[in-house]
Design an enzyme around this catalytic site. Structure first.
Site, PDB file in Angstrom:
ATOM      1  N   GLY A   1       0.774  -1.242   0.000  1.00 23.49           N
ATOM      2  CA  GLY A   1       0.000   0.000   0.000  1.00 23.49           C
ATOM      3  C   GLY A   1       0.796   1.278   0.000  1.00 23.49           C
TER       4      GLY A   1
ATOM      5  N   GLU B   1       3.933  -6.949   1.426  1.00 16.15           N
ATOM      6  CA  GLU B   1       3.320  -7.249   0.120  1.00 16.15           C
ATOM      7  C   GLU B   1       3.270  -6.011  -0.771  1.00 16.15           C
ATOM      8  OE1 GLU B   1      -0.599  -8.115   1.506  1.00 16.15           O
ATOM      9  OE2 GLU B   1      -0.099 -10.057   2.331  1.00 16.15           O
ATOM     10  N   PRO B   2       4.427  -5.459  -1.151  1.00 12.44           N
ATOM     11  CA  PRO B   2       4.404  -4.222  -1.941  1.00 12.44           C
ATOM     12  C   PRO B   2       4.003  -4.470  -3.391  1.00 12.44           C
ATOM     13  CG  PRO B   2       6.641  -5.030  -1.768  1.00 12.44           C
ATOM     14  CD  PRO B   2       5.798  -5.950  -0.934  1.00 12.44           C
ATOM     15  N   GLY B   3       3.321  -3.521  -3.982  1.00 14.85           N
ATOM     16  CA  GLY B   3       2.977  -3.591  -5.404  1.00 14.85           C
ATOM     17  C   GLY B   3       3.406  -2.307  -6.084  1.00 14.85           C
TER      18      GLY B   3
ATOM     19  N   ARG C   1      -7.069   3.594 -14.821  1.00 17.80           N
ATOM     20  CA  ARG C   1      -6.972   4.371 -13.572  1.00 17.80           C
ATOM     21  C   ARG C   1      -7.615   5.757 -13.625  1.00 17.80           C
ATOM     22  NH1 ARG C   1      -4.076   4.322  -9.553  1.00 17.80           N
ATOM     23  NH2 ARG C   1      -3.056   6.247 -10.120  1.00 17.80           N
TER      24      ARG C   1
ATOM     25  N   TYR D   1     -10.604   5.911 -10.964  1.00 21.53           N
ATOM     26  CA  TYR D   1     -10.356   6.631  -9.708  1.00 21.53           C
ATOM     27  C   TYR D   1     -10.226   8.135  -9.898  1.00 21.53           C
ATOM     28  CZ  TYR D   1      -8.297   1.963  -8.791  1.00 21.53           C
ATOM     29  OH  TYR D   1      -8.048   0.629  -8.693  1.00 21.53           O
TER      30      TYR D   1
ATOM     31  N   CYS E   1     -16.210   4.977 -26.685  1.00 14.47           N
ATOM     32  CA  CYS E   1     -17.469   5.723 -26.703  1.00 14.47           C
ATOM     33  C   CYS E   1     -18.000   5.959 -25.298  1.00 14.47           C
ATOM     34  CB  CYS E   1     -18.497   4.975 -27.545  1.00 14.47           C
ATOM     35  SG  CYS E   1     -17.807   4.440 -29.110  1.00 14.47           S
ATOM     36  N   GLU E   2     -17.237   6.684 -24.481  1.00 13.71           N
ATOM     37  CA  GLU E   2     -17.617   7.020 -23.106  1.00 13.71           C
ATOM     38  C   GLU E   2     -16.954   8.356 -22.782  1.00 13.71           C
ATOM     39  OE1 GLU E   2     -19.322   4.956 -20.906  1.00 13.71           O
ATOM     40  OE2 GLU E   2     -19.260   3.112 -22.099  1.00 13.71           O
TER      41      GLU E   2
ATOM     42  N   TYR F   1      -1.048  -1.440 -11.998  1.00 10.92           N
ATOM     43  CA  TYR F   1      -2.485  -1.357 -12.293  1.00 10.92           C
ATOM     44  C   TYR F   1      -2.747  -0.691 -13.654  1.00 10.92           C
ATOM     45  CZ  TYR F   1      -2.186  -2.427  -7.379  1.00 10.92           C
ATOM     46  OH  TYR F   1      -1.830  -3.015  -6.191  1.00 10.92           O
TER      47      TYR F   1
END
Ligand SMILES: *Cc1c(COP(=O)(O)O)cnc(C)c1O
Length: 396
Positions: free
Chosen positions: A240, A278-280, A317, A321, A346-347, A375
């Site tokens: 995190g 648990e790093p990402g 992303r 977010y 188309c958004e 991500y």
């Protein structure tokens, strides 16, 4: 220090022009990963975290083979969240003892697979999951090593979608239920070996007060439980740790990691436990860049749009977010213009950046979206059946 900088009117990714990595002829958008930078990041992490800590890369953030191999060489195991990820890790050469299994929704089939393959630890997130693991362990006559992911009801400053340590989130076991869960383990200690507690408060933490507070609370629980269970030796502090998407401030992030490490040492020093993390994002985020070709430059009232051949289908992303990413034109030009950088989907949520100041941009230019190593590619979709991006890995 910035990873992406202009030299002689050209955008460089560290020591080479980004353009030199573009396939000729260009076919479709490219995720570019910088191996040597990733390696330096992994080594720095290993050096800085407390001695003896075992770290498991959260492969949900990036499961590219070469990325995983670099991190494996730096001594990382993997934190997997599905059978697919465990299989992928084993195929790449991680040992079962280098794999932990996290996630709230592990199916019976996935748990059977993990238990049969004798992976290092299963992090259990609820009482019904524990009951399922016990049942499977008995029927397979195995004794898996388990951890309990606890939910200390701590808020961190982050986006609500990536904050996971609050009671209202679906993650972990809250303290009210912990006693009951521990009693169930006690009654079934021939079926499961209770090895640890784990906590993961969410992603993109840039201040550490919440983390410190959460870790303190979990450490106290760990001590209490350890008195009863001598098998309890591990404390998993989760992942995190955040990165700076606004300015690639690597010094700041290294300082943040040092502070993170000091907090872990301070809070856990009297426990005599084995530490895990648990790093990402912190490891892989900055090492990736997304390259796309400018199809059109279009004005609409006051607004100017750059329309590229990649969008929310390749990098979710921003739309998911509202995440900020720096965007650069590979050519530096004197005139700077404020654009929205958008994709072909188309958004209206299909954008990379809004009101972003960049070099005046022309049809046929290429743009680079920074810091997409975590991500990014892993969240791509088939929406609109656009061609998928290619991944290119820089070895040296
Ligand atoms: C996503 C996740 C991580 C990694 O989070 P980052 O923010 O990428 O460091 C670690 N542990 C668990 C359980 C996760 O779900």
């Amino acid at each position: 220090m910035q990873l992406l900088t202009y030299k002689d009117q050209e955008l460089y990714f560290l020591d080479r022009p980004v353009k030199s990595y573009l396939p000729q002829p260009y076919q479709n958008p490219v995720y570019l990963y910088h191996g040597p930078f990733l390696k330096s990041r992994g080594e720095f992490y290993q050096r800085t975290l407390p001695q003896g800590m075992k770290s498991f890369f959260a492969m949900k953030s990036n499961h590219n083979v070469q990325v995983l191999k670099v991190l494996k060489d730096c001594g990382f195991g993997v934190d997997a969240v599905s059978q697919g990820e465990i299989e992928w890790a084993l195929k790449i050469g991680f040992q079962p003892q280098e794999i932990i299994f996290s996630g709230v929704g592990k199916t019976k089939k996935e748990l059977e697979y993990a238990i049969q393959n004798k992976i290092f630890q299963i992090n259990i997130e609820s009482l019904p999951e524990l009951l399922r693991v016990i049942e499977i362990a008995k029927s397979l006559q195995q004794r898996p090593q388990i951890g309990l992911r606890v939910n200390p009801d701590i808020s961190i400053e982050s986006h609500p979608y990536i904050s996971t340590g609050l009671k209202e989130n679906k993650f972990g076991i809250d303290f009210l239920q912990l006693t009951e869960v521990v009693e169930v383990i006690e009654k079934n200690s021939e079926a499961v070996e209770f090895k640890g507690l784990s906590v993961h408060l969410g992603s993109q933490m840039l201040e550490l007060e919440g983390f410190q507070e959460g870790l303190k609370i979990v450490s106290q629980k760990w001590s209490m439980i350890q008195k009863k269970f001598s098998t309890l030796t591990r404390l998993d502090v989760g992942g995190g740790l955040g990165i700076d998407y606004h300015k690639q401030d690597l010094n700041y992030e290294q300082e943040l990691l040092k502070k993170y490490s000091q907090i872990i040492t301070q809070v856990t020093q009297n426990l005599g436990c084995e530490l895990m993390s648990e790093p990402g994002r912190w490891l892989v985020g900055h090492s990736g860049v997304l390259l796309a070709e400018v199809q059109y430059v279009k004005s609409q009232g006051e607004k100017k749009f750059i329309i590229v051949d990649s969008g929310m289908n390749h990098l979710m992303r921003p739309c998911l977010y509202g995440a900020y990413h720096q965007v650069f034109n590979l050519n530096e030009r004197q005139i700077k213009v404020t654009y929205d950088v958008v994709g072909p989907i188309c958004e209206s949520s299909d954008f990379f950046a809004k009101n972003h100041l960049l070099s005046e941009t022309l049809q046929g230019d290429y743009i680079a979206v920074a810091d997409v190593g975590a991500y990014g590619f892993v969240m791509k979709s088939d929406y609109n059946l656009q061609t998928a991006p290619t991944e290119i890995f820089i070895d040296t």
